[in-house]
Design a protein around this motif. Structure first.
Motif, PDB file in Angstrom:
ATOM      1  N   GLN A   1     -18.822  19.947 -29.338  1.00 54.46           N
ATOM      2  CA  GLN A   1     -19.187  19.718 -27.951  1.00 54.46           C
ATOM      3  C   GLN A   1     -18.065  20.092 -26.999  1.00 54.46           C
ATOM      4  O   GLN A   1     -18.271  20.190 -25.787  1.00 54.46           O
ATOM      5  CB  GLN A   1     -19.542  18.246 -27.738  1.00 54.46           C
ATOM      6  CG  GLN A   1     -20.790  17.818 -28.467  1.00 54.46           C
ATOM      7  CD  GLN A   1     -20.860  16.315 -28.520  1.00 54.46           C
ATOM      8  OE1 GLN A   1     -20.481  15.641 -27.590  1.00 54.46           O
ATOM      9  NE2 GLN A   1     -21.345  15.779 -29.620  1.00 54.46           N
TER      10      GLN A   1
ATOM     11  N   ASN B   1     -18.171  19.974 -18.432  1.00 57.92           N
ATOM     12  CA  ASN B   1     -17.531  20.396 -19.674  1.00 57.92           C
ATOM     13  C   ASN B   1     -16.823  19.210 -20.313  1.00 57.92           C
ATOM     14  O   ASN B   1     -15.797  18.747 -19.817  1.00 57.92           O
ATOM     15  CB  ASN B   1     -16.516  21.519 -19.404  1.00 57.92           C
ATOM     16  CG  ASN B   1     -17.194  22.796 -18.988  1.00 57.92           C
ATOM     17  OD1 ASN B   1     -18.288  23.122 -19.458  1.00 57.92           O
ATOM     18  ND2 ASN B   1     -16.566  23.531 -18.077  1.00 57.92           N
TER      19      ASN B   1
ATOM     20  N   SER C   1     -18.408  22.225 -23.928  1.00 59.85           N
ATOM     21  CA  SER C   1     -19.832  22.481 -23.742  1.00 59.85           C
ATOM     22  C   SER C   1     -20.338  21.628 -22.589  1.00 59.85           C
ATOM     23  O   SER C   1     -19.786  20.587 -22.278  1.00 59.85           O
ATOM     24  CB  SER C   1     -20.607  22.154 -25.017  1.00 59.85           C
ATOM     25  OG  SER C   1     -20.475  20.781 -25.335  1.00 59.85           O
ATOM     26  N   GLN C   2     -21.408  22.075 -21.960  1.00 58.53           N
ATOM     27  CA  GLN C   2     -21.973  21.350 -20.832  1.00 58.53           C
ATOM     28  C   GLN C   2     -22.898  20.250 -21.352  1.00 58.53           C
ATOM     29  O   GLN C   2     -23.901  20.543 -22.005  1.00 58.53           O
ATOM     30  CB  GLN C   2     -22.760  22.320 -19.951  1.00 58.53           C
ATOM     31  CG  GLN C   2     -21.905  23.294 -19.167  1.00 58.53           C
ATOM     32  CD  GLN C   2     -21.617  22.799 -17.759  1.00 58.53           C
ATOM     33  OE1 GLN C   2     -22.536  22.458 -17.008  1.00 58.53           O
ATOM     34  NE2 GLN C   2     -20.351  22.763 -17.393  1.00 58.53           N
TER      35      GLN C   2
END
Length: 617
Positions: free
Chosen positions: A16, A191, A19-20
């Protein structure tokens, strides 16, 4: 901004990174990283984005959410979870009334130094300060009763805030922390960068220092020279996991040990060195011992008023050694001759290591003999087996039937009888001590039983206290918790009635609970829980045993004598030696009109102790 609706794999935080994801998903993953597997809570509008992530986490199998029936129950359940396991408890509540309903539970944890992380929903950021629907400044409201708190205004702060929260809650002197999260923070994509547990020390936060070796040597010298030492152990011993070191120290130096209400379980009360609990409803021999000792070794205790009585008469001729993790408690109420500030586990271990390098020759035999004499002359009363059931008998039966049970209590007479008669191991006594929170026992039992599903958990409640949070029977029923609830039912607010009898000339104002009291058995049945009513003395032990050993949740309503008082009792403003409710022992009588050598007070009392300052006369 378009929000993702697809489930996020919260179980793989490394993938993750960068990652958004949603702020709410980041919160849940941060909790997972910190070992959270159970959360107690109640949903609402402002916290709905977080509960949507709770749904995902439960689907993935790493989280169990316990739906309480009132937010106060969530805080107490997280508290019970923490006390019984030593881990940080976690609870959720929404904004406004959901958050304010948590306040009593937060204050309870703060007073008893219990590590819990409280997470509340808040109105969206643009609405803060506008008196929006269900907006409350829970950050400001709780400032005096938390170790630290945050309002998360940027989702990128979530991971670091969670890491700091768990670190602060569990480090040093444990306590509650609060994280307030506006609704739109949970809904925002960003993020996410996970923060590993323990990798972030909060700015300005100081860990306990190493104990001073010179102070340890001074403490050992005082112990070696003392003829009438007494260990005064508080809840800090249990928080530090220092009970084994305490036991070894006491046995090596032949030190009698008394505990506070929070310290129950820190030392084996079946050991001959134990003198039980001290203070307002402590044993007579513990209160005599603290009055007559020449050295008081306070370990993780804070000299609170319910223990000391009239402060200037508490251990009046004793030197004080104070082991304490919180510097603010040292010299607050009593000046210490030797202060050992730092982690109790480390301090006691180093004291023992120094002791083991020496030859020990305890000189406490006469002192222990005197304490044994007090134990014989002033035992805890076992009432005659006649008439209505005595509350003390119920506690003695519980002790015999389920000796290894985890005990939670509400607050009042039943709590003090339980403290006097039950014997508990470390973390097996869960009771609201500092705040004295009625309604604590049942939700705390929810937390303990959830944490320890294979253990016996018994809640000792009063008929007035249990009504404060009786809705949590619904939680017990829903999750089929194997919890036993015993109501010591005298149809009064028992402790308040006792004070009205003793100090207000029997003006019983607003304490009679008989009118309007529910059928507790019928009420339990309405929640889907078995209920048992016990009134008959000839059958009560057998009925109680059958109920306590039967699987599944059971509520046991035991009707006891209405007018029984909890003794011994130190009246407010008196010394610990001035207990009422003790049996008379003529062999301890002294000649009248004796002058106290300490304060000069002349008394015609036959008590062995000065009624003014508590010294021997």
């Amino acid at each position: 901004m378009t929000l993702t609706s697809s489930p996020v794999n919260l179980g793989d935080s490394e993938n993750q990174e960068n990652s958004q994801i949603l702020g709410a998903d980041a919160l849940m993953d941060s909790l997972r990283l910190h070992g959270v597997s159970t959360i107690f809570g109640y949903p609402g509008g402002a916290i709905l984005p977080i509960y949507d992530s709770v749904y995902k986490a439960e689907k993935q199998g790493w989280l169990k959410h316990i739906l309480v029936r009132h937010e106060q129950g969530a805080a107490h359940a997280a508290d019970g979870y923490a006390r019984s396991t030593g881990s940080v408890g976690v609870c959720f509540g929404t904004s406004g009334p959901g958050a304010t309903n948590l306040v009593t539970g937060i204050a309870t944890a703060q007073m008893d130094s219990v590590p819990i992380v409280v997470i509340t929903g808040q109105v969206p950021r643009p609405a803060i300060g506008t008196d929006a629907f269900q907006e409350t400044d829970i950050f400001g409201i709780t400032l005096p009763i938390v170790k630290h708190s945050w309002v998360v205004r940027d989702p990128s702060e979530i991971a670091s805030v969670v890491a700091q929260a768990f670190f602060i809650a569990a480090s040093g002197r444990p306590g509650p922390v609060l994280i307030d999260i506006p609704k739109d923070v949970g809904q925002e994509l960003f993020n996410y960068q996970p923060v590993q547990p323990g990798s972030l020390i909060p700015p300005g936060f100081q860990l306990p220092k190493e104990p001073d070796s010179l102070s340890i040597a001074k403490a050992l010298k005082l112990i070696e020279d003392s003829q009438r030492p007494l260990v005064y152990a508080g809840g800090g011993v249990i928080s530090a996991g220092a009970h084994n070191s305490l036991s070894e120290l006491a046995k090596r130096h032949h030190l009698p040990v008394t505990t506070t209400l929070m310290g129950k379980g820190a030392f084996d009360e079946r050991d001959s060195l134990s003198v039980g609990m001290l203070g307002m409803h402590g044993t007579a021999y513990a209160n005599f011992a603290v009055t007559e000792c020449d050295l008081l070794i306070a370990i993780g205790a804070r000299f609170d008023d319910r223990v000391t009585g009239k402060l200037d008469t508490f251990a009046p001729r004793a030197k004080i050694i104070h082991f304490e993790v919180d510097p603010a408690e040292v010299n607050k109420n009593r000046t210490a001759d030797v202060a050992l500030i730092g982690d109790l586990g480390i301090s006691l271990k180093q004291l023992l290591e120094l002791s083991l390098r020496k030859k020990v020759q305890p000189n406490t035999s006469q002192w222990l003999g005197l304490i044994d004499k007090w134990k014989k002359q002033y035992p805890l009363v076992v009432p005659p087996a006649e008439g209505m059931i005595y509350p003390q008998e119920v506690l003695l039966a519980v002790r015999d039937i389920v000796p290894e049970a985890y005990i939670t209590t509400d607050v009042g007479q039943h709590q003090m009888w339980a403290a006097q008669y039950l014997r508990n191991g470390p973390r097996q006594w869960i009771s609201s001590a500092g705040l004295g929170t009625m309604g604590f026992g049942v939700p705390a039992a929810v937390g303990v039983q959830t944490a320890l599903p294979n253990e016996k958990v018994v809640c000792i409640a009063g008929d007035a206290s249990i009504l404060m949070n009786i809705q949590e029977l619904g939680t017990i029923s829903q999750y089929k918790l194997n919890t036993k609830i015993i109501i010591i039912n005298n149809h009064w607010q028992g402790m308040v009635r006792q004070w009205q009898q003793s100090f207000y000339e029997e003006r019983y104002s607003a304490t009679n609970m008989l009118n309007g009291e529910p059928d507790f058995v019928g009420l339990a049945n309405a929640f889907g829980i078995k209920g048992i009513l016990i009134k008959n003395r000839n059958e009560f032990v057998d009925q109680l045993k059958e109920a306590l050993l039967e699987p599944g949740p059971i509520l046991i309503d035991v009707n006891v004598r209405r007018d029984e008082n909890c003794y011994p009792m130190v009246p407010p403003g008196k010394s610990n030696a001035q207990m009422v409710g003790l049996p008379a022992h003529p062999e301890l009588a002294i000649n009248p009109n004796r002058k106290c050598p300490s304060c000069g007070f002349t008394s015609s009392s036959k008590n062995k102790f000065c009624p003014e300052c508590g010294s021997s006369i």
